[in-house]
Design a protein around this motif. Structure first.
Motif, PDB file in Angstrom:
ATOM      1  N   PHE A 141       1.168  -1.141  -0.187  1.00 41.29           N
ATOM      2  CA  PHE A 141      -0.167   0.071  -0.104  1.00 41.29           C
ATOM      3  C   PHE A 141       1.033   1.480  -0.095  1.00 41.29           C
ATOM      4  O   PHE A 141       1.892   1.535   0.261  1.00 41.29           O
ATOM      5  CB  PHE A 141      -0.923  -0.056   1.356  1.00 41.29           C
ATOM      6  N   LEU A 192      -1.526   6.347   2.349  1.00 39.25           N
ATOM      7  CA  LEU A 192      -2.575   4.907   2.712  1.00 39.25           C
ATOM      8  C   LEU A 192      -3.128   4.671   3.987  1.00 39.25           C
ATOM      9  O   LEU A 192      -3.726   4.027   4.405  1.00 39.25           O
ATOM     10  CB  LEU A 192      -3.363   4.366   1.591  1.00 39.25           C
ATOM     11  N   TRP A 239     -15.235   7.520   9.116  1.00 41.60           N
ATOM     12  CA  TRP A 239     -14.790   7.994   7.755  1.00 41.60           C
ATOM     13  C   TRP A 239     -15.347   9.119   7.918  1.00 41.60           C
ATOM     14  O   TRP A 239     -15.819   9.302   6.679  1.00 41.60           O
ATOM     15  CB  TRP A 239     -14.251   7.088   6.565  1.00 41.60           C
ATOM     16  N   GLN A 295     -11.993  12.541   4.934  1.00 43.34           N
ATOM     17  CA  GLN A 295     -11.804  12.121   3.534  1.00 43.34           C
ATOM     18  C   GLN A 295     -10.984  13.564   2.116  1.00 43.34           C
ATOM     19  O   GLN A 295     -10.687  12.292   0.914  1.00 43.34           O
ATOM     20  CB  GLN A 295     -13.384  11.849   2.417  1.00 43.34           C
ATOM     21  N   THR A 318      -7.285  13.609   3.144  1.00 47.57           N
ATOM     22  CA  THR A 318      -6.485  11.960   2.708  1.00 47.57           C
ATOM     23  C   THR A 318      -6.806  11.990   1.510  1.00 47.57           C
ATOM     24  O   THR A 318      -5.801  12.101   0.349  1.00 47.57           O
ATOM     25  CB  THR A 318      -6.957  11.097   3.317  1.00 47.57           C
ATOM     26  N   TYR A 378      -8.705  10.103   0.263  1.00 46.72           N
ATOM     27  CA  TYR A 378      -9.146   8.771  -0.036  1.00 46.72           C
ATOM     28  C   TYR A 378     -10.364   8.299   0.417  1.00 46.72           C
ATOM     29  O   TYR A 378     -11.146   8.768   2.101  1.00 46.72           O
ATOM     30  CB  TYR A 378      -8.135   7.481   0.783  1.00 46.72           C
ATOM     31  N   ALA A 379     -11.230   7.541  -0.496  1.00 44.68           N
ATOM     32  CA  ALA A 379     -12.331   7.182  -0.304  1.00 44.68           C
ATOM     33  C   ALA A 379     -12.855   5.709   1.215  1.00 44.68           C
ATOM     34  O   ALA A 379     -11.570   5.292   1.249  1.00 44.68           O
ATOM     35  CB  ALA A 379     -13.561   7.431  -1.171  1.00 44.68           C
ATOM     36  N   TRP A 380     -13.497   5.412   2.178  1.00 44.29           N
ATOM     37  CA  TRP A 380     -13.995   4.466   2.120  1.00 44.29           C
ATOM     38  C   TRP A 380     -13.697   3.266   2.001  1.00 44.29           C
ATOM     39  O   TRP A 380     -12.317   2.255   2.824  1.00 44.29           O
ATOM     40  CB  TRP A 380     -15.298   4.227   3.259  1.00 44.29           C
ATOM     41  N   GLU A 381     -13.710   3.147   0.412  1.00 40.43           N
ATOM     42  CA  GLU A 381     -13.106   1.840  -0.076  1.00 40.43           C
ATOM     43  C   GLU A 381     -11.783   1.217  -0.829  1.00 40.43           C
ATOM     44  O   GLU A 381     -11.707   0.245  -0.850  1.00 40.43           O
ATOM     45  CB  GLU A 381     -14.774   2.058  -1.441  1.00 40.43           C
ATOM     46  N   ASN A 382     -10.913   2.827  -0.546  1.00 40.01           N
ATOM     47  CA  ASN A 382      -9.838   3.156  -0.825  1.00 40.01           C
ATOM     48  C   ASN A 382      -9.201   1.994   0.512  1.00 40.01           C
ATOM     49  O   ASN A 382      -8.285   1.723   0.228  1.00 40.01           O
ATOM     50  CB  ASN A 382      -9.100   3.921  -0.820  1.00 40.01           C
ATOM     51  N   LEU A 383      -9.970   2.609   1.819  1.00 42.07           N
ATOM     52  CA  LEU A 383      -8.560   2.157   2.804  1.00 42.07           C
ATOM     53  C   LEU A 383      -9.533   0.506   2.951  1.00 42.07           C
ATOM     54  O   LEU A 383      -8.527   0.014   4.090  1.00 42.07           O
ATOM     55  CB  LEU A 383      -9.407   2.710   4.131  1.00 42.07           C
ATOM     56  N   CYS A 403      -6.362  -2.319   3.586  1.00 48.60           N
ATOM     57  CA  CYS A 403      -5.200  -2.291   4.696  1.00 48.60           C
ATOM     58  C   CYS A 403      -5.899  -1.844   6.285  1.00 48.60           C
ATOM     59  O   CYS A 403      -5.262  -2.505   7.113  1.00 48.60           O
ATOM     60  CB  CYS A 403      -4.861  -0.887   4.327  1.00 48.60           C
TER      61      CYS A 403
END
Length: 351
Positions: free
Chosen positions: A200, A204, A223, A228, A231, A233-238, A241
């Motif tokens: 990652f 991220l 989140w 969002q 960063t 980054y959307a929740w789905e991206n995280l 990890c």
């Protein structure tokens, strides 16, 4: 850390963050093909323990481990040489991230217990040679962002007044921020334990550490929009990890619970064998820790993980000796119930 070093509070914070994000796009590739990959956990712990011993900043610790990962990925190094490589990575990282007076000296490195146990002695010439080899390997570029470089910027909005704890307004914003910082420190340390997190982007991983902390602390929304936006980054991206971080967290809590039960059984056996009546207070169950368990110290050396796992408002000491340095088993691939309303069962702090 001095105020002028806290770049995330300055007027140039957004510009510095964008520069770090651009730089991470050019990070060297990591293949995870080192013949000594099974030794990685040992030397990552060695670096972390040494950094705690010298009170080095998290950025230096994470950069040192990252340099070690990249070097091991490119060279076949013997066990004895890896000690020299690890400490050389630590020295380079501390010279890059710390003030000059905080950089460990050769004499103090040689006094470490791991050096005497391995019958190793560092020399000035040997360290210089290894540092040159490392610098040539990285083309003299140590400007390599890690998750530790992003975490403080994210934490600047990690907890705000509008957040809820278990659906209720926060009773103490400062207290919640303190625990949030401790949990993110813990999850940052978790990310050092397994090379899988190198898959990652560092930014991220830092965002996932904040998200995992909010989930475990029962903060809602899990989140928020502000994180969002900050960063990117959307929740789905995280989710991938965050799942790995929470699996490691659950493993630590379970291990600590077993250790606690074992200690209680030994204590009760000792009381019965003594034949003396025990005080009532010894049998009363104290309330769960007001914010988080003391658990995960069973898996990592006490001087390593105890420094970062949340244990309450007080600062934990890092003077305990090394308990174990065995490589941690790879994280299980089971599905984890990560959602916007994570139903974690561990006790949280009282409102």
């Amino acid at each position: 850390m001095e105020l002028e070093d806290q770049w995330w509070k300055g007027q140039l914070a957004a510009d510095i963050y964008q520069a770090l994000r651009c730089k991470e796009l050019k990070l060297p590739s990591y293949r995870g093909q080192s013949p000594q990959l099974n030794l990685r956990r040992y030397f990552a712990d060695l670096i972390a323990i040494t950094c705690n011993h010298f009170c080095l900043c998290p950025a230096a610790r994470h950069l040192a481990v990252y340099l070690l990962d990249l070097f091991m990925d490119r060279y076949d190094v013997t066990m004895q040489q890896l000690h020299m490589v690890s400490l050389s990575c630590l020295l380079l990282a501390s010279k890059f991230e710390e003030r000059e007076d905080r950089v460990p000296k050769l004499e103090t490195l040689n006094s470490l217990g791991c050096m005497s146990s391995m019958n190793l002695v560092l020399t000035k010439q040997g360290l210089l040679h290894m540092e040159l080899l490392l610098l040539e390997t990285f083309s003299w570029n140590l400007y390599l962002p890690t998750a530790a470089h992003f975490i403080d910027y994210y934490l600047s909005v990690g907890v705000l007044d509008g957040d809820l704890h278990d659906g209720w307004p926060l009773a103490s914003l400062e207290k919640t921020k303190l625990y949030m910082a401790k949990y993110t420190d813990y999850f940052l340390e978790v990310s050092l334990q397994d090379h899988i997190f190198l898959c990652f982007a560092p930014s991220l991983v830092a965002a996932a550490c904040v998200a995992a902390s909010r989930l475990v602390l029962h903060l809602s929304p899990s989140w928020p929009t502000r994180l969002q936006r900050l960063t990117g980054y959307a929740w789905e991206n995280l989710i991938p990890c965050v799942e790995k971080l929470l699996i490691a967290h659950d493993s630590d809590v379970e291990e600590a619970s077993k250790q606690q039960c074992l200690e209680q059984q030994q204590s009760q056996a000792l009381l019965h064998s003594s034949g003396q009546p025990a005080a009532v207070s010894q049998f009363l169950q104290l309330p769960s820790m007001q914010f988080a368990q003391k658990a995960p110290q069973a898996c990592l050396p006490a001087s390593h993980r105890s420094a970062s796992y949340p244990q309450g408002p007080q600062q934990s000491d890092t003077q305990a000796s090394v308990a174990c340095l065995d490589p941690k088993p790879s994280l299980p691939s089971r599905a984890y119930p990560v959602s916007m309303h994570y139903s974690y069962q561990a006790p949280c702090y009282d409102r």
